[in-house]
Design an enzyme around this catalytic site. Structure first.
Site, short mmCIF file in Angstrom:
data_model
loop_
_atom_site.label_atom_id
_atom_site.label_comp_id
_atom_site.label_asym_id
_atom_site.label_seq_id
_atom_site.Cartn_x
_atom_site.Cartn_y
_atom_site.Cartn_z
N GLY A 172 -29.69 2.92 -24.76
CA GLY A 172 -31.10 3.08 -24.39
C GLY A 172 -31.47 2.20 -23.21
O GLY A 172 -32.20 2.61 -22.30
N ARG A 214 -11.04 4.99 -21.89
CA ARG A 214 -11.21 3.53 -21.77
C ARG A 214 -10.33 2.97 -20.66
O ARG A 214 -10.74 2.15 -19.86
CB ARG A 214 -10.81 2.84 -23.08
CG ARG A 214 -11.83 2.90 -24.18
CD ARG A 214 -11.29 2.22 -25.45
NE ARG A 214 -12.31 2.18 -26.49
CZ ARG A 214 -12.09 1.74 -27.72
NH1 ARG A 214 -10.87 1.31 -28.08
NH2 ARG A 214 -13.05 1.73 -28.62
N CYS A 258 -5.53 1.25 6.24
CA CYS A 258 -6.29 0.02 6.48
C CYS A 258 -5.92 -0.57 7.85
O CYS A 258 -4.81 -0.37 8.34
CB CYS A 258 -6.02 -0.99 5.38
SG CYS A 258 -4.31 -1.53 5.28
N HIS A 318 0.85 -1.20 0.00
CA HIS A 318 0.00 0.00 0.00
C HIS A 318 0.88 1.26 0.00
O HIS A 318 2.09 1.18 0.28
CB HIS A 318 -0.90 -0.02 1.24
CG HIS A 318 -1.98 -1.04 1.13
ND1 HIS A 318 -2.94 -1.22 2.08
CD2 HIS A 318 -2.23 -1.98 0.17
CE1 HIS A 318 -3.75 -2.20 1.73
NE2 HIS A 318 -3.35 -2.69 0.57
N GLU A 350 1.24 3.70 2.05
CA GLU A 350 1.95 3.99 3.30
C GLU A 350 3.22 3.13 3.44
O GLU A 350 4.25 3.60 3.94
CB GLU A 350 1.04 3.72 4.51
CG GLU A 350 -0.28 4.50 4.52
CD GLU A 350 -1.42 3.74 3.87
OE1 GLU A 350 -1.20 3.13 2.80
OE2 GLU A 350 -2.53 3.76 4.41
N1 LIG Z 1 -17.53 6.33 -35.47
C1 LIG Z 1 -16.95 6.82 -34.32
C2 LIG Z 1 -16.84 6.01 -33.19
N2 LIG Z 1 -17.30 4.71 -33.26
C3 LIG Z 1 -17.32 3.93 -32.18
C4 LIG Z 1 -17.56 2.45 -32.35
O1 LIG Z 1 -18.64 2.29 -33.26
C5 LIG Z 1 -16.31 1.78 -32.96
O2 LIG Z 1 -16.65 0.46 -33.26
C6 LIG Z 1 -15.19 1.69 -31.93
O3 LIG Z 1 -14.85 2.95 -31.43
C7 LIG Z 1 -13.96 1.12 -32.62
O4 LIG Z 1 -13.07 0.82 -31.60
P1 LIG Z 1 -11.55 0.38 -31.96
O5 LIG Z 1 -11.68 -0.76 -32.95
O6 LIG Z 1 -10.91 -0.01 -30.68
O7 LIG Z 1 -10.92 1.60 -32.59
N3 LIG Z 1 -16.28 6.50 -32.06
C8 LIG Z 1 -15.78 7.76 -32.01
O8 LIG Z 1 -15.27 8.20 -30.99
N4 LIG Z 1 -15.88 8.59 -33.12
C9 LIG Z 1 -16.43 8.15 -34.27
O9 LIG Z 1 -16.48 8.91 -35.23
ZN LIG Z 2 -3.04 -0.29 3.90
#
Ligand SMILES: Nc1c(/N=C/[C@@H](O)[C@H](O)[C@H](O)COP(=O)(O)O)[nH]c(=O)[nH]c1=O
Ligand SMILES: [Zn+2]
Length: 358
Positions: free
Chosen positions: A297, A183, A74, A49, A51
């Site tokens: 969604g 990410r 801790c 850790h 510390e």
């Molecule tokens: N179409 C776009 C994105 N599109 C995002 C997702 O649809 C892609 O599949 C994903 O980012 C691909 O991930 P990779 O293979 O690891 O590079 N994301 C963005 O930020 N700008 C965009 O214009």
């Molecule tokens: Zn600790």
């Protein structure tokens, strides 16, 4: 003066972002007669850790010193001995703590132990900053489900693709690089199988932000992910596929043989609250949901959203059939809309990045 040293401890803690999961980020600074004699950060779960690193560096100078630490020391035996005992053994004079442990089982116990040993304890210096540093960890510890970030890139008129589903590219190279930094802050990246079928993405952290690769989680009720998909064959990062209960062992076998971890839900559909419980059980503390619109969604519908990161490109796509950032049922009444607070706005190249939190 306390704030100055605590700020340094916070910076040390932040330096290990993306490395310590499922542990929190913690920094510590040892000060004696106005001089910094030791400092450290927790770098990786299972390792010492903050510390421990700081006291080791201080050596004998730790005796009679003041130790600044961003999270309550801790007091329980985890994978390493308790830091509260170590501070007592080192005859530290004073301990300054930014924030107490969120885990109700241990909250305040470390501080109690220090006080009982006659150490002067101050709590709450830069508490806000310290809580923000570990907001994902604190959310996970208190709810046992992952902290959810929704990420999308859209045009000025809110579209994530054209009506013919073209989407490359909406945002600039710089904005797309920034996505990799975001990410990296999360334990897992979550997408629907639609994104896999449309883009065959790699969903890895690249562009110099490499480190611990997040787990790639695909929501794929009927197991439509192709076996030749990048995320199955590239072996760059772990891949988990979440399927409905009706998917059989037979169907899952080839994916398991390819190294994919299969998670079969108890129902024939994937509902978000159950998904979050499953991920939480597997120590996933934070997820970065990259779409598509239907997946966003479903997270919105169940109000399982702590943070939204939207990248907006100054372009207009238009078209009733062009998909907007968040699909699904949506809310019928304004009162039900999920209200957030804008925390951060910045230009990245020609694009706008907006971070909003629940
Ligand atoms: N179409 C776009 C994105 N599109 C995002 C997702 O649809 C892609 O599949 C994903 O980012 C691909 O991930 P990779 O293979 O690891 O590079 N994301 C963005 O930020 N700008 C965009 O214009
Ligand atoms: Zn600790």
């Amino acid at each position: 003066m306390d704030e100055r040293y605590m700020r340094l401890a916070l910076q040390l803690a932040e330096s290990a972002r993306g490395q310590t999961s499922p542990n929190p980020l913690v920094g510590a600074v040892v000060v004696k007669h106005g001089e910094i004699v030791g400092f450290g950060a927790h770098l990786k779960a299972g390792e010492p850790h903050a510390e421990v690193h700081a006291l080791r560096m201080a050596g004998e100078k730790a005796e009679g010193s003041t130790v600044y630490v961003t999270l309550e020391p801790c007091s329980h035996y985890g994978r390493t001995p308790p830091c509260a005992d170590l501070l007592i053994e080192n005859k530290v004079k004073r301990v300054v703590v930014a924030t107490t442990d969120p885990n109700p089982l241990v909250a305040g116990k470390g501080i109690e132990k220090l006080k009982r040993a006659g150490i002067d304890v101050t709590v709450g210096v830069l508490k806000e900053e310290a809580d923000a540093l570990n907001e994902m960890f604190f959310h996970y510890i208190s709810t046992k489900v992952p902290y959810v970030t929704l990420k999308y890139a859209m045009s000025l008129d809110g579209k994530i693709a054209t009506k013919t589903r073209e989407s490359k590219w909406i945002t600039s190279e710089e904005a797309r690089r920034d996505v990799h930094r975001e990410r990296r802050m999360h334990d897992a990246i979550v997408v629907g199988v639609g994104t896999i079928l449309a883009d065959d993405p790699s969903l890895t952290v690249r562009f110099g932000h490499e480190g611990k690769q997040p787990i790639r989680v695909v929501l794929d009720t009927h197991l439509r992910t192709p076996l030749h998909a990048n995320i199955v064959t590239d072996r760059v990062a772990p891949t988990w596929i979440v399927v409905g209960h009706h998917v059989t062992e037979e169907q899952m076998k080839p994916y398991e043989q390819a190294g994919v971890r299969m998670i079969r839900m108890n129902e024939n559909k994937i509902d978000v609250p159950s998904l979050l419980l499953e991920l939480g059980k597997r120590n996933v503390m934070s997820i970065f949901v990259e779409g598509g619109a239907q997946v966003h969604g479903s997270f919105l519908r169940s109000r399982s959203v702590q943070q939204v990161i939207a990248y907006i490109a100054p372009m207009l796509i238009g078209g009733d059939e062009a998909p907007s950032a968040i699909g699904g049922e949506g809310f019928g009444r304004m009162i039900d809309a999920l209200r957030l607070q804008v925390k951060h706005v910045e230009m990245i190249g020609p694009d706008i990045k907006i971070v909003a939190k629940g």
